[in-house]
Design a protein around this motif. Structure first.
Motif, PDB file in Angstrom:
ATOM      1  N   ALA A 120       0.821  -1.204   0.000  1.00 37.18           N
ATOM      2  CA  ALA A 120       0.000   0.000   0.000  1.00 37.18           C
ATOM      3  C   ALA A 120       0.860   1.261   0.000  1.00 37.18           C
ATOM      4  CB  ALA A 120      -0.929  -0.008   1.211  1.00 37.18           C
ATOM      5  N   PHE A 121       2.078   1.177   0.500  1.00 38.13           N
ATOM      6  CA  PHE A 121       2.974   2.322   0.584  1.00 38.13           C
ATOM      7  C   PHE A 121       4.214   2.133  -0.283  1.00 38.13           C
ATOM      8  CE2 PHE A 121       0.738   2.044   4.677  1.00 38.13           C
ATOM      9  CZ  PHE A 121       0.072   3.256   4.631  1.00 38.13           C
ATOM     10  N   ALA A 122       4.077   1.415  -1.372  1.00 37.42           N
ATOM     11  CA  ALA A 122       5.214   1.121  -2.244  1.00 37.42           C
ATOM     12  C   ALA A 122       5.820   2.415  -2.780  1.00 37.42           C
ATOM     13  CB  ALA A 122       4.782   0.216  -3.384  1.00 37.42           C
ATOM     14  N   ILE A 123       7.131   2.441  -2.881  1.00 40.34           N
ATOM     15  CA  ILE A 123       7.851   3.602  -3.402  1.00 40.34           C
ATOM     16  C   ILE A 123       7.862   3.497  -4.923  1.00 40.34           C
ATOM     17  CG2 ILE A 123      10.056   4.814  -3.432  1.00 40.34           C
ATOM     18  CD1 ILE A 123      10.622   3.431  -0.717  1.00 40.34           C
ATOM     19  N   GLU A 124       7.398   4.534  -5.575  1.00 37.12           N
ATOM     20  CA  GLU A 124       7.381   4.540  -7.030  1.00 37.12           C
ATOM     21  C   GLU A 124       8.757   4.931  -7.561  1.00 37.12           C
ATOM     22  OE1 GLU A 124       4.848   3.604  -8.977  1.00 37.12           O
ATOM     23  OE2 GLU A 124       3.788   3.090  -7.143  1.00 37.12           O
ATOM     24  N   PRO A 125       9.254   4.210  -8.563  1.00 34.71           N
ATOM     25  CA  PRO A 125      10.543   4.571  -9.160  1.00 34.71           C
ATOM     26  C   PRO A 125      10.467   5.930  -9.857  1.00 34.71           C
ATOM     27  CG  PRO A 125       9.858   2.371  -9.835  1.00 34.71           C
ATOM     28  CD  PRO A 125       8.705   3.000  -9.136  1.00 34.71           C
ATOM     29  N   ILE A 126      11.566   6.671  -9.838  1.00 34.82           N
ATOM     30  CA  ILE A 126      11.659   7.936 -10.557  1.00 34.82           C
ATOM     31  C   ILE A 126      12.758   7.804 -11.597  1.00 34.82           C
ATOM     32  CG2 ILE A 126      10.793   9.311  -8.630  1.00 34.82           C
ATOM     33  CD1 ILE A 126      13.673  10.088  -7.989  1.00 34.82           C
ATOM     34  N   LYS A 127      12.826   8.790 -12.505  1.00 34.83           N
ATOM     35  CA  LYS A 127      13.839   8.734 -13.555  1.00 34.83           C
ATOM     36  C   LYS A 127      15.226   8.647 -12.918  1.00 34.83           C
ATOM     37  CE  LYS A 127      15.154  10.816 -17.867  1.00 34.83           C
ATOM     38  NZ  LYS A 127      14.855  11.853 -18.856  1.00 34.83           N
ATOM     39  N   GLY A 128      15.960   7.617 -13.278  1.00 37.23           N
ATOM     40  CA  GLY A 128      17.269   7.350 -12.705  1.00 37.23           C
ATOM     41  C   GLY A 128      17.274   6.108 -11.837  1.00 37.23           C
ATOM     42  N   SER A 129      16.084   5.698 -11.380  1.00 34.78           N
ATOM     43  CA  SER A 129      15.980   4.470 -10.581  1.00 34.78           C
ATOM     44  C   SER A 129      16.276   3.261 -11.455  1.00 34.78           C
ATOM     45  CB  SER A 129      14.568   4.316 -10.011  1.00 34.78           C
ATOM     46  OG  SER A 129      14.274   5.320  -9.087  1.00 34.78           O
ATOM     47  N   ILE A 130      16.781   2.218 -10.845  1.00 34.02           N
ATOM     48  CA  ILE A 130      17.067   0.980 -11.574  1.00 34.02           C
ATOM     49  C   ILE A 130      15.798   0.425 -12.203  1.00 34.02           C
ATOM     50  CG2 ILE A 130      17.787  -1.437 -11.305  1.00 34.02           C
ATOM     51  CD1 ILE A 130      19.722  -0.471  -9.132  1.00 34.02           C
ATOM     52  N   THR A 131      14.685   0.536 -11.508  1.00 37.35           N
ATOM     53  CA  THR A 131      13.417  -0.045 -11.978  1.00 37.35           C
ATOM     54  C   THR A 131      12.484   0.991 -12.589  1.00 37.35           C
ATOM     55  OG1 THR A 131      12.532   0.185  -9.745  1.00 37.35           O
ATOM     56  CG2 THR A 131      13.506  -1.951 -10.322  1.00 37.35           C
ATOM     57  N   PHE A 132      12.999   2.134 -13.067  1.00 38.21           N
ATOM     58  CA  PHE A 132      12.163   3.209 -13.608  1.00 38.21           C
ATOM     59  C   PHE A 132      11.319   2.765 -14.803  1.00 38.21           C
ATOM     60  CE2 PHE A 132      11.668   6.875 -16.546  1.00 38.21           C
ATOM     61  CZ  PHE A 132      10.737   7.569 -15.787  1.00 38.21           C
ATOM     62  N   ASP A 133      11.877   2.005 -15.707  1.00 38.15           N
ATOM     63  CA  ASP A 133      11.155   1.584 -16.908  1.00 38.15           C
ATOM     64  C   ASP A 133      10.351   0.306 -16.683  1.00 38.15           C
ATOM     65  OD1 ASP A 133      12.041   3.719 -18.459  1.00 38.15           O
ATOM     66  OD2 ASP A 133      13.907   2.690 -18.938  1.00 38.15           O
ATOM     67  N   GLY A 134       9.993   0.027 -15.471  1.00 41.45           N
ATOM     68  CA  GLY A 134       9.253  -1.187 -15.149  1.00 41.45           C
ATOM     69  C   GLY A 134      10.178  -2.207 -14.520  1.00 41.45           C
ATOM     70  N   PRO A 135       9.615  -3.319 -14.105  1.00 43.76           N
ATOM     71  CA  PRO A 135      10.452  -4.356 -13.485  1.00 43.76           C
ATOM     72  C   PRO A 135      11.573  -4.792 -14.419  1.00 43.76           C
ATOM     73  CG  PRO A 135       8.133  -4.879 -13.249  1.00 43.76           C
ATOM     74  CD  PRO A 135       8.228  -3.702 -14.168  1.00 43.76           C
ATOM     75  N   SER A 136      12.744  -4.912 -13.851  1.00 46.53           N
ATOM     76  CA  SER A 136      13.904  -5.321 -14.631  1.00 46.53           C
ATOM     77  C   SER A 136      13.710  -6.731 -15.168  1.00 46.53           C
ATOM     78  CB  SER A 136      15.157  -5.276 -13.755  1.00 46.53           C
ATOM     79  OG  SER A 136      16.266  -5.749 -14.464  1.00 46.53           O
ATOM     80  N   GLN A 137      14.032  -6.908 -16.433  1.00 43.06           N
ATOM     81  CA  GLN A 137      13.954  -8.236 -17.039  1.00 43.06           C
ATOM     82  C   GLN A 137      15.197  -9.044 -16.726  1.00 43.06           C
ATOM     83  OE1 GLN A 137      11.085  -9.301 -18.340  1.00 43.06           O
ATOM     84  NE2 GLN A 137      10.361  -7.297 -17.708  1.00 43.06           N
ATOM     85  N   GLN A 138      16.254  -8.341 -16.335  1.00 38.00           N
ATOM     86  CA  GLN A 138      17.473  -9.050 -15.954  1.00 38.00           C
ATOM     87  C   GLN A 138      17.384  -9.456 -14.492  1.00 38.00           C
ATOM     88  OE1 GLN A 138      20.657  -6.339 -16.851  1.00 38.00           O
ATOM     89  NE2 GLN A 138      21.007  -7.327 -18.808  1.00 38.00           N
ATOM     90  N   THR A 139      17.913 -10.608 -14.204  1.00 39.99           N
ATOM     91  CA  THR A 139      17.945 -11.058 -12.818  1.00 39.99           C
ATOM     92  C   THR A 139      19.387 -11.113 -12.347  1.00 39.99           C
ATOM     93  OG1 THR A 139      17.994 -13.381 -13.484  1.00 39.99           O
ATOM     94  CG2 THR A 139      15.828 -12.420 -13.049  1.00 39.99           C
ATOM     95  N   LEU A 140      19.547 -11.017 -11.050  1.00 42.75           N
ATOM     96  CA  LEU A 140      20.866 -11.083 -10.441  1.00 42.75           C
ATOM     97  C   LEU A 140      21.073 -12.517  -9.969  1.00 42.75           C
ATOM     98  CD1 LEU A 140      20.504  -7.761  -8.436  1.00 42.75           C
ATOM     99  CD2 LEU A 140      21.693  -8.104 -10.607  1.00 42.75           C
ATOM    100  N   ASP A 141      21.385 -13.382 -10.929  1.00 48.33           N
ATOM    101  CA  ASP A 141      21.459 -14.817 -10.670  1.00 48.33           C
ATOM    102  C   ASP A 141      22.478 -15.205  -9.612  1.00 48.33           C
ATOM    103  OD1 ASP A 141      19.494 -15.360 -12.591  1.00 48.33           O
ATOM    104  OD2 ASP A 141      20.993 -15.441 -14.194  1.00 48.33           O
ATOM    105  N   LYS A 142      23.588 -14.478  -9.546  1.00 46.09           N
ATOM    106  CA  LYS A 142      24.649 -14.853  -8.603  1.00 46.09           C
ATOM    107  C   LYS A 142      24.504 -14.136  -7.258  1.00 46.09           C
ATOM    108  CE  LYS A 142      27.917 -16.038 -12.197  1.00 46.09           C
ATOM    109  NZ  LYS A 142      29.249 -15.842 -12.752  1.00 46.09           N
ATOM    110  N   THR A 143      23.494 -13.280  -7.128  1.00 46.59           N
ATOM    111  CA  THR A 143      23.275 -12.545  -5.890  1.00 46.59           C
ATOM    112  C   THR A 143      22.194 -13.248  -5.075  1.00 46.59           C
ATOM    113  OG1 THR A 143      23.810 -10.502  -7.065  1.00 46.59           O
ATOM    114  CG2 THR A 143      22.744 -10.282  -4.924  1.00 46.59           C
ATOM    115  N   PRO A 144      22.481 -13.616  -3.841  1.00 49.23           N
ATOM    116  CA  PRO A 144      21.488 -14.335  -3.029  1.00 49.23           C
ATOM    117  C   PRO A 144      20.249 -13.484  -2.755  1.00 49.23           C
ATOM    118  CG  PRO A 144      23.666 -14.442  -2.012  1.00 49.23           C
ATOM    119  CD  PRO A 144      23.756 -13.462  -3.135  1.00 49.23           C
ATOM    120  N   ALA A 145      19.088 -14.126  -2.712  1.00 47.27           N
ATOM    121  CA  ALA A 145      17.855 -13.435  -2.357  1.00 47.27           C
ATOM    122  C   ALA A 145      18.023 -12.830  -0.972  1.00 47.27           C
ATOM    123  CB  ALA A 145      16.696 -14.423  -2.373  1.00 47.27           C
ATOM    124  N   GLY A 146      17.520 -11.612  -0.814  1.00 43.94           N
ATOM    125  CA  GLY A 146      17.648 -10.914   0.458  1.00 43.94           C
ATOM    126  C   GLY A 146      18.849 -10.001   0.530  1.00 43.94           C
TER     127      GLY A 146
END
Length: 81
Positions: free
Chosen positions: A18-44
């Motif tokens: 309900a209080f999600a932060i909206e991405p702004i220009k310059g944010s990693i996720t500004f153009d929508g959810p990233s299609q790339q995943t961080l496969d080698k980075t552990p969840a969390g």
């Protein structure tokens, strides 16, 4: 006390969408959810991203989700540019 703390933590996760932060220009996720995943980075894992937009310096904090995509959880801004 433990029950109260647990209730606060659980309610914060329930209320988070309900209080999600909206991405702004310059944010990693500004153009929508990233299609790339961080496969080698552990969840969390926590990531920081710093950028300037509209004359303000921003610092964003992302948490890597279970699907490997970064999720925006915090943003701070300053005019000290």
């Amino acid at each position: 006390m433990r029950k109260v703390l647990s209730a606060v933590v659980i309610s914060s996760f329930v209320a988070a969408p309900a209080f999600a932060i909206e991405p702004i220009k310059g944010s990693i996720t500004f153009d929508g959810p990233s299609q790339q995943t961080l496969d080698k980075t552990p969840a969390g894992s926590v990531l920081q991203h710093q950028f300037t937009s509209n004359g303000k310096d921003y610092r964003e904090i992302y948490v890597v989700g279970a699907d490997g995509r970064p999720e925006l959880v915090s943003r701070t801004a300053s005019n000290d540019s």
